[in-house]
Design a protein around this motif. Structure first.
Motif: not given
Length: 195
Positions: A5-14
Motif C-alpha cells: 500500500d506504500r508504493n507511492e512513497d516507495f516511488m519517491n524513494e526510488v
C-alpha cells in the motif's frame, strides 16, 4: 497499512536514489513483474513493489554500498561477495528497504536480495523478480528475445536460461560466481532432468 500500500512513497524513494536510466528500468521491471505474476500465479501487488524497489541502491558507488552493508548494517560479506561488487546493490537494497523504509514483508525483501544471484529453493516471487529483471521492456541485450520467449512458457525454463547466462558471463570475465547461483542452477537443472 501493508508494504504494497506504500508504493507511492516507495516511488519517491526510488526516484530520489536513482538516475533517470535506472529509474525507468525499475518501472519497467515492476511492470514486467506484474505480468509474470499474473501469468504464473504470484501476488501481483508484491511483484510490483519488489520490482519497483529491486535496484534502489544500484546507482551508489561500490565503496559506499560496502560501507552500508558491513559498517552501518553490520552484515559480513562473504569472500565471493566482497570480490564481486556487482552483488552489493542487491544485498544493500534488501537491507535498506527493511531498515530504512520499514518494509516488513520477508518475501519482498528476499526477492530484492536474491534478484542478482538467485538461490536454491526460490519462492515464486523471487523467480518472478529475477526473470522480470532480465526481460523488462527496456532490456536489449543479445538473447533477450529468447529469454522473453522462455518466460512465456515457464519460469523454470527462463530461470535456467538466466542462470546459465550469468554463470557464463561471470566465468568469461574471470569473476567469482556466487554459490547461491550455482545452487540455484544445479537445483533447476536437476529438477528438470527428473521432472
Amino acid at each position: 497499512m501493508t508494504d504494497t500500500d506504500r508504493n507511492e512513497d516507495f516511488m519517491n524513494e526510488v526516484r530520489k536514489n536513482l538516475g533517470d536510466y535506472r529509474f525507468i528500468h525499475s518501472l519497467a521491471v515492476a511492470k514486467s513483474a506484474v505480468e509474470l505474476a499474473r501469468r504464473f500465479g504470484a501476488d501481483e501487488k508484491k511483484a510490483y513493489t519488489a520490482g519497483l524497489l529491486h535496484d534502489i541502491m544500484k546507482d551508489k558507488k561500490p565503496e559506499e554500498l560496502r560501507f552500508l552493508i558491513e559498517e552501518k548494517y553490520g552484515v559480513k560479506l562473504t569472500e565471493v561477495e566482497r570480490n564481486n561488487h556487482k552483488l552489493y546493490h542487491a544485498i544493500a537494497g534488501a537491507l535498506y528497504v527493511e531498515r530504512e523504509l520499514g518494509v516488513t514483508d520477508r518475501e519482498i525483501i528476499n526477492a530484492i536480495r536474491f534478484h542478482t544471484t538467485g538461490r536454491k529453493n526460490m519462492t515464486l516471487l523471487e523467480k518472478v523478480i529475477y526473470i522480470a529483471d532480465f526481460i523488462s521492456e527496456d532490456r536489449s541485450y543479445n538473447g533477450v528475445e529468447r529469454m522473453r520467449e522462455k518466460a512465456t512458457v515457464s519460469l523454470e525454463k527462463a530461470m535456467k536460461e538466466g542462470l546459465q547466462f550469468t554463470i557464463i558471463e561471470l566465468s568469461e570475465k574471470l569473476l567469482p560466481i556466487h554459490p547461491d547461483s550455482i545452487d540455484a542452477y544445479n537445483q533447476i537443472v536437476t529438477e528438470d532432468e527428473n521432472g
